[in-house]
Motif scaffolding. Structure first.
Motif, PDB file in Angstrom:
ATOM      1  N   GLY A 187      46.595  35.653  44.287  1.00  0.00           N
ATOM      2  CA  GLY A 187      47.561  35.226  43.369  1.00  0.00           C
ATOM      3  C   GLY A 187      49.185  34.629  44.021  1.00  0.00           C
ATOM      4  O   GLY A 187      49.723  33.653  43.581  1.00  0.00           O
ATOM      5  N   ASP A 188      49.372  35.453  45.066  1.00  0.00           N
ATOM      6  CA  ASP A 188      50.542  35.089  46.026  1.00  0.00           C
ATOM      7  C   ASP A 188      50.467  33.838  46.685  1.00  0.00           C
ATOM      8  O   ASP A 188      51.633  33.222  47.072  1.00  0.00           O
ATOM      9  N   ALA A 189      49.239  33.153  46.795  1.00  0.00           N
ATOM     10  CA  ALA A 189      49.052  31.997  47.599  1.00  0.00           C
ATOM     11  C   ALA A 189      49.221  30.776  46.785  1.00  0.00           C
ATOM     12  O   ALA A 189      49.517  29.642  47.119  1.00  0.00           O
ATOM     13  N   VAL A 190      49.338  30.961  45.538  1.00  0.00           N
ATOM     14  CA  VAL A 190      49.327  29.779  44.473  1.00  0.00           C
ATOM     15  C   VAL A 190      50.346  29.000  44.826  1.00  0.00           C
ATOM     16  O   VAL A 190      50.386  27.584  44.648  1.00  0.00           O
ATOM     17  N   PRO A 191      51.790  29.410  44.753  1.00  0.00           N
ATOM     18  CA  PRO A 191      52.956  28.536  44.926  1.00  0.00           C
ATOM     19  C   PRO A 191      52.922  27.479  46.253  1.00  0.00           C
ATOM     20  O   PRO A 191      53.154  26.482  46.133  1.00  0.00           O
ATOM     21  N   HIS A 210      34.256  36.800  39.628  1.00  0.00           N
ATOM     22  CA  HIS A 210      34.755  38.047  39.928  1.00  0.00           C
ATOM     23  C   HIS A 210      36.161  38.394  40.134  1.00  0.00           C
ATOM     24  O   HIS A 210      36.667  39.422  39.618  1.00  0.00           O
ATOM     25  N   TYR A 211      36.917  37.511  40.632  1.00  0.00           N
ATOM     26  CA  TYR A 211      38.203  37.514  40.591  1.00  0.00           C
ATOM     27  C   TYR A 211      38.905  37.164  39.225  1.00  0.00           C
ATOM     28  O   TYR A 211      40.118  37.646  39.092  1.00  0.00           O
ATOM     29  N   LEU A 212      38.220  36.576  38.331  1.00  0.00           N
ATOM     30  CA  LEU A 212      39.029  36.190  37.159  1.00  0.00           C
ATOM     31  C   LEU A 212      38.637  37.470  36.189  1.00  0.00           C
ATOM     32  O   LEU A 212      39.110  37.240  34.968  1.00  0.00           O
ATOM     33  N   THR A 213      37.589  38.084  36.465  1.00  0.00           N
ATOM     34  CA  THR A 213      37.167  39.119  35.378  1.00  0.00           C
ATOM     35  C   THR A 213      37.731  40.689  35.835  1.00  0.00           C
ATOM     36  O   THR A 213      38.079  41.400  35.025  1.00  0.00           O
ATOM     37  N   PHE A 214      37.541  40.902  37.238  1.00  0.00           N
ATOM     38  CA  PHE A 214      37.918  42.172  37.424  1.00  0.00           C
ATOM     39  C   PHE A 214      39.339  42.456  38.044  1.00  0.00           C
ATOM     40  O   PHE A 214      39.954  41.450  38.590  1.00  0.00           O
ATOM     41  N   ILE A 232      38.325  41.608  45.448  1.00  0.00           N
ATOM     42  CA  ILE A 232      39.119  41.844  44.457  1.00  0.00           C
ATOM     43  C   ILE A 232      40.483  42.492  44.169  1.00  0.00           C
ATOM     44  O   ILE A 232      40.640  43.670  44.578  1.00  0.00           O
ATOM     45  N   ARG A 233      41.670  41.502  44.010  1.00  0.00           N
ATOM     46  CA  ARG A 233      42.880  42.190  44.223  1.00  0.00           C
ATOM     47  C   ARG A 233      43.533  42.636  42.610  1.00  0.00           C
ATOM     48  O   ARG A 233      42.680  42.654  41.815  1.00  0.00           O
ATOM     49  N   GLU A 234      44.645  43.045  42.757  1.00  0.00           N
ATOM     50  CA  GLU A 234      45.031  43.591  41.571  1.00  0.00           C
ATOM     51  C   GLU A 234      45.487  42.611  40.399  1.00  0.00           C
ATOM     52  O   GLU A 234      45.160  41.468  40.403  1.00  0.00           O
ATOM     53  N   ALA A 235      45.849  43.417  39.035  1.00  0.00           N
ATOM     54  CA  ALA A 235      45.736  42.513  37.938  1.00  0.00           C
ATOM     55  C   ALA A 235      46.781  41.502  38.180  1.00  0.00           C
ATOM     56  O   ALA A 235      46.689  40.117  37.316  1.00  0.00           O
ATOM     57  N   ASP A 236      47.902  41.508  38.705  1.00  0.00           N
ATOM     58  CA  ASP A 236      48.824  40.444  38.885  1.00  0.00           C
ATOM     59  C   ASP A 236      48.195  39.047  39.343  1.00  0.00           C
ATOM     60  O   ASP A 236      48.388  38.169  39.106  1.00  0.00           O
ATOM     61  N   SER A 237      47.503  39.395  40.603  1.00  0.00           N
ATOM     62  CA  SER A 237      46.582  38.431  41.293  1.00  0.00           C
ATOM     63  C   SER A 237      45.753  37.755  40.122  1.00  0.00           C
ATOM     64  O   SER A 237      45.799  36.425  40.160  1.00  0.00           O
ATOM     65  N   ARG A 238      45.086  38.597  39.480  1.00  0.00           N
ATOM     66  CA  ARG A 238      43.948  37.918  38.406  1.00  0.00           C
ATOM     67  C   ARG A 238      44.864  37.049  37.480  1.00  0.00           C
ATOM     68  O   ARG A 238      44.290  35.960  37.162  1.00  0.00           O
TER      69      ARG A 238
END
Length: 317
Positions: A187-191, A210-214, A232-238
Motif C-alpha cells: 500500500g505504501d507504493a500507491v502514492p 489474496h491481498y484484498l482478503t487476508f 500478503i502484507r499488513e492490514a494498512d496495506s490491504r
C-alpha cells in the motif's frame, strides 16, 4: 452477468502439468465465473520465450479448454530478438521479472537488459507486464528459515516493491513503452503510482484477491498455504489497496493463480523459507473479491435476515 477475464494465470502445461494443466485450470476458471484466461509464459517447460515454445503451448491446449484462452510471451535475457516474432504470432504482451522468478528456466532481467527489452516493446507497440521486486533490497533483508510468517514478511520488505516500481516508472518515462504492474501488495507504493497516473504515463496496475482478503496479522505461523511473492502484507496495506482500487489507481484484480503439487508448499514442515511461493485461487477469486467489496455492513444485514453465509461467497438478493 457477463463472464470475467483473468489476465494472470499460470497453467504450467506442458512440462509441469502435474502442477496444473489446461483441462483443470480452465475448469477452475469456469467454476469461478471466469470465461477468459491469459496464460503466463512460466512455469511451463519450455517457457514461452520464442515462437516454437508458443506453438507447443497452443498444441498442448488443443481440445482441453473449457473457457477462452490467450497467451503472454516472456521477456528474458538473450531473447530480445524473439519479441517481434512472438508479437506477430499473437501474444498479448510480454512478462518479465526484475527478481528471481522461482524457476531457473525463466531468469530475471538486469537493469540494462530491462531497459533494452522495454525499448523493443515500445518499438513494437506492445505491452510489458512486470513482476516488480528489487533483488538488492531482498538480498539485504534477513533470510527466512522456519515457520514464522513474520520472518518471511521481513525477508521481502515493502521497499523492495517500491524501489522496483521506481525502476519501472523510470523505464516507461524514457522509452514511452506501455507497461502493466503485476500483483501490487504494498500500500505504501500507491502514492507513487497515483503520481505516475497524473503524469500521464501509459501504466496500468493490478492487485490480487489474496491481498484484498487476508492480512499478515491473520496468518498463523507454519501456514505456508499463504506464502506468495510479494507477500500478503499488513492490514494498512490491504486498506490502501481497496482505496486505490476504488479511486482507479488500481485498474483490475487478477488471481495470479499459480498452483503446485501440495508437497511443494511444505505443509508438513510449515517452512516459509522453502515452500513454493504462490497461491492457487482461480476458482474463488471472483467470490472472494465480491465478498470483500460487499463489506461488513451487508454481511451483518444478511445475517440478521437469516441467510446462511459461505466463508467466501455471500448470496445477495
Amino acid at each position: 452477468m457477463p463472464g470475467f477475464v483473468d489476465n494472470h494465470v499460470h497453467v504450467n502445461e506442458p512440462g509441469r502439468t502435474e502442477w496444473e494443466g489446461f483441462a483443470t485450470a480452465t475448469r477452475a476458471a469456469a467454476l469461478g465465473g471466469v470465461t477468459t484466461i491469459l496464460d503466463m509464459p512460466l512455469n511451463s517447460i519450455p517457457p514461452t520465450v520464442d515462437v516454437d515454445a508458443l506453438r507447443a503451448k497452443q498444441e498442448a491446449a488443443q481440445g482441453q479448454c473449457f473457457v477462452d484462452i490467450g497467451f503472454w510471451g516472456g521477456a528474458v535475457p538473450g531473447h530480445v530478438g524473439d519479441l517481434a516474432g512472438l508479437h506477430e504470432a499473437g501474444v498479448f504482451g510480454f512478462t518479465c521479472f526484475l527478481i528471481d522468478s522461482g524457476v531457473t528456466e525463466f531468469p530475471p532481467l538486469e537493469p540494462e537488459e530491462f531497459a533494452e527489452q522495454l525499448a523493443e516493446v515500445a518499438r513494437l507497440g506492445a505491452l510489458m507486464i512486470v513482476h516488480a521486486e528489487d533483488p538488492g533490497d531482498i538480498a539485504a533483508a534477513p533470510d527466512c528459515h522456519g515457520g514464522r510468517y513474520a520472518d518471511f514478511l521481513a525477508s521481502r520488505p515493502r521497499h523492495s516493491e517500491e524501489r522496483a516500481i521506481g525502476q519501472l516508472l523510470d523505464g516507461v518515462r524514457v522509452t514511452g513503452a506501455r507497461a502493466h504492474l503485476l500483483h501490487l501488495a504494498d500500500g505504501d507504493a500507491v502514492p507513487a503510482l497515483q503520481e505516475a497516473r497524473a503524469e500521464g504515463l501509459p501504466l496500468t496496475v493490478e492487485t490480487c484477491p489474496h491481498y484484498l482478503t487476508f492480512t499478515a496479522e491473520q496468518i498463523a505461523d507454519g501456514h505456508t498455504e499463504f506464502r506468495c511473492c510479494p507477500p500478503i502484507r499488513e492490514a494498512d496495506s490491504r486498506d490502501a489497496l481497496w482505496a486505490a482500487l476504488a479511486d482507479g489507481t488500481i485498474d483490475i484484480v487478477a488471481s495470479d493463480h499459480s498452483p503446485s503439487e501440495p508437497s511443494l508448499k511444505q505443509l508438513e514442515t510449515g517452512d516459509f523459507g522453502t515452500a513454493w511461493g504462490e497461491i492457487s485461487g482461480l476458482q474463488v477469486a471472483v467470490p472472494a473479491v465480491w465478498t470483500g467489496a460487499a463489506g461488513e455492513e451487508d454481511a451483518a444485514v444478511a445475517t440478521r435476515q437469516g441467510e446462511v453465509l459461505h466463508p467466501l461467497v455471500m448470496q445477495r438478493h
